[in-house]
Design a protein around this motif. Structure first.
Motif, PDB file in Angstrom:
ATOM      1  N   ALA A  41      35.933  40.798  32.412  1.00 27.66           N
ATOM      2  CA  ALA A  41      36.757  40.144  31.499  1.00 27.66           C
ATOM      3  C   ALA A  41      38.079  40.300  32.256  1.00 27.66           C
ATOM      4  N   ASP A  42      39.281  40.852  31.517  1.00 26.55           N
ATOM      5  CA  ASP A  42      40.791  40.976  32.028  1.00 26.55           C
ATOM      6  C   ASP A  42      40.764  42.196  33.206  1.00 26.55           C
ATOM      7  N   LYS A  43      40.088  43.249  32.697  1.00 23.71           N
ATOM      8  CA  LYS A  43      40.371  44.534  33.858  1.00 23.71           C
ATOM      9  C   LYS A  43      39.682  43.899  35.280  1.00 23.71           C
ATOM     10  N   THR A  44      38.725  43.293  35.161  1.00 25.19           N
ATOM     11  CA  THR A  44      38.206  42.803  36.794  1.00 25.19           C
ATOM     12  C   THR A  44      39.147  41.878  37.078  1.00 25.19           C
ATOM     13  N   GLY A  45      39.737  40.805  36.459  1.00 25.68           N
ATOM     14  CA  GLY A  45      40.570  39.756  36.729  1.00 25.68           C
ATOM     15  C   GLY A  45      41.954  40.136  37.447  1.00 25.68           C
ATOM     16  N   LEU A  46      42.338  41.241  36.582  1.00 25.21           N
ATOM     17  CA  LEU A  46      43.626  41.771  36.856  1.00 25.21           C
ATOM     18  C   LEU A  46      43.491  42.891  38.209  1.00 25.21           C
ATOM     19  N   ALA A  47      42.277  43.478  38.274  1.00 20.64           N
ATOM     20  CA  ALA A  47      42.140  44.106  39.504  1.00 20.64           C
ATOM     21  C   ALA A  47      41.811  43.270  40.683  1.00 20.64           C
ATOM     22  N   ILE A  48      41.441  42.094  40.550  1.00 20.67           N
ATOM     23  CA  ILE A  48      41.194  41.161  41.679  1.00 20.67           C
ATOM     24  C   ILE A  48      42.530  40.725  42.013  1.00 20.67           C
ATOM     25  N   GLY A  49      43.461  40.380  41.324  1.00 22.75           N
ATOM     26  CA  GLY A  49      44.605  40.087  41.736  1.00 22.75           C
ATOM     27  C   GLY A  49      45.471  41.030  42.351  1.00 22.75           C
ATOM     28  N   LYS A  50      45.270  42.390  41.813  1.00 24.68           N
ATOM     29  CA  LYS A  50      45.800  43.511  42.570  1.00 24.68           C
ATOM     30  C   LYS A  50      45.354  43.729  44.069  1.00 24.68           C
ATOM     31  N   SER A  51      44.047  43.562  44.015  1.00 20.78           N
ATOM     32  CA  SER A  51      43.203  43.611  45.432  1.00 20.78           C
ATOM     33  C   SER A  51      43.582  42.399  46.248  1.00 20.78           C
ATOM     34  N   LEU A  52      43.803  41.295  45.731  1.00 20.35           N
ATOM     35  CA  LEU A  52      43.993  40.067  46.836  1.00 20.35           C
ATOM     36  C   LEU A  52      45.429  40.362  47.230  1.00 20.35           C
ATOM     37  N   GLY A  53      46.264  40.668  46.466  1.00 18.93           N
ATOM     38  CA  GLY A  53      47.892  41.047  46.920  1.00 18.93           C
ATOM     39  C   GLY A  53      47.932  41.793  47.919  1.00 18.93           C
ATOM     40  N   SER A  54      46.854  42.712  48.148  1.00 18.61           N
ATOM     41  CA  SER A  54      46.985  43.508  49.410  1.00 18.61           C
ATOM     42  C   SER A  54      46.425  42.992  50.678  1.00 18.61           C
ATOM     43  N   CYS A  55      45.805  41.981  50.589  1.00 21.27           N
ATOM     44  CA  CYS A  55      45.234  41.416  51.818  1.00 21.27           C
ATOM     45  C   CYS A  55      46.253  40.205  52.322  1.00 21.27           C
ATOM     46  N   ARG A  56      47.153  40.951  52.962  1.00 24.44           N
ATOM     47  CA  ARG A  56      48.251  40.157  53.575  1.00 24.44           C
ATOM     48  C   ARG A  56      47.807  38.904  54.571  1.00 24.44           C
ATOM     49  N   LYS A  57      46.950  39.123  55.319  1.00 22.27           N
ATOM     50  CA  LYS A  57      46.428  38.165  56.262  1.00 22.27           C
ATOM     51  C   LYS A  57      45.563  36.909  55.712  1.00 22.27           C
ATOM     52  N   MET A  58      45.466  36.882  54.269  1.00 21.77           N
ATOM     53  CA  MET A  58      44.465  35.908  53.573  1.00 21.77           C
ATOM     54  C   MET A  58      45.031  34.512  53.932  1.00 21.77           C
ATOM     55  N   THR A  59      44.138  33.813  54.397  1.00 28.75           N
ATOM     56  CA  THR A  59      44.656  32.317  54.605  1.00 28.75           C
ATOM     57  C   THR A  59      43.917  31.248  53.510  1.00 28.75           C
ATOM     58  N   LYS A  60      42.653  31.879  53.447  1.00 28.07           N
ATOM     59  CA  LYS A  60      41.757  30.862  52.617  1.00 28.07           C
ATOM     60  C   LYS A  60      41.076  31.612  51.498  1.00 28.07           C
ATOM     61  N   LEU A  61      40.978  30.975  50.211  1.00 25.98           N
ATOM     62  CA  LEU A  61      40.403  31.963  49.093  1.00 25.98           C
ATOM     63  C   LEU A  61      39.709  30.669  48.154  1.00 25.98           C
ATOM     64  N   PHE A  62      38.396  31.312  47.865  1.00 28.06           N
ATOM     65  CA  PHE A  62      37.709  30.486  46.746  1.00 28.06           C
ATOM     66  C   PHE A  62      37.310  31.544  45.561  1.00 28.06           C
ATOM     67  N   LEU A  63      38.007  31.122  44.574  1.00 34.99           N
ATOM     68  CA  LEU A  63      37.767  32.215  43.504  1.00 34.99           C
ATOM     69  C   LEU A  63      37.139  31.539  42.264  1.00 34.99           C
ATOM     70  N   SER A  64      36.324  31.801  41.729  1.00 38.49           N
ATOM     71  CA  SER A  64      35.587  31.269  40.721  1.00 38.49           C
ATOM     72  C   SER A  64      34.943  32.383  39.590  1.00 38.49           C
ATOM     73  N   PHE A  65      35.523  32.045  38.272  1.00 37.37           N
ATOM     74  CA  PHE A  65      35.161  32.909  37.263  1.00 37.37           C
ATOM     75  C   PHE A  65      34.529  31.730  36.137  1.00 37.37           C
ATOM     76  N   THR A  66      33.311  31.694  36.433  1.00 39.74           N
ATOM     77  CA  THR A  66      32.654  30.695  35.312  1.00 39.74           C
ATOM     78  C   THR A  66      31.884  31.460  34.221  1.00 39.74           C
ATOM     79  N   ASN A  67      31.972  31.329  33.293  1.00 34.78           N
ATOM     80  CA  ASN A  67      31.359  31.453  32.055  1.00 34.78           C
ATOM     81  C   ASN A  67      31.639  33.120  32.014  1.00 34.78           C
TER      82      ASN A  67
END
Length: 121
Positions: A41-67
């Motif tokens: 739920a939201d604890k994971t969603g927010l943690a993913i945002g924080k984690s991704l924000g630290s990946c400064r070299k990210m060029t491509k992202l596929f992120l899916s939260f289905t069901n």
């Protein structure tokens, strides 16, 4: 490229947060993270945002939260972190079957729009 696909698991927010902690500070450039039919739920969603924000070299992202149990705060938090990634050229975001509202998805689309960034929903 890192691929993490969890289908029909008993993954909860505690596990999701631990998974996200492993992404912090990594030099990821291409991430495919798919969570289908999990209990996150939201604890994971927010943690993913924080984690991704630290990946400064990210060029491509596929992120899916289905069901999953993620909702508007997760989508908004993820968008805020993604807009801070200057090298990001391609994003695929899916919140099918989650609690994220259509209005929030539309707001996320607007927030992330910038020249050179391809966004798919």
């Amino acid at each position: 490229k890192v691929d993490i696909c969890l289908y029909r698991t008993k993954l909860t927010d505690a596990g999701g947060e631990a998974l996200c902690a492993g992404l912090i500070g990594k030099e990821l450039q291409d991430l495919d993270l798919r969570l289908f039919n999990t209990s996150v739920a939201d604890k994971t969603g927010l943690a993913i945002g924080k984690s991704l924000g630290s990946c400064r070299k990210m060029t491509k992202l596929f992120l899916s939260f289905t069901n999953t149990g993620v909702s508007d705060p997760s989508a908004e938090g993820i968008a805020s972190c993604l807009e801070e990634l200057p090298l990001l050229t391609t994003i695929y975001l899916s919140f099918k079957g989650s609690r994220v509202s259509r209005e929030c998805v539309d707001a996320v689309k607007l927030k992330l729009q910038r020249p050179g960034l391809k966004i798919n929903y």
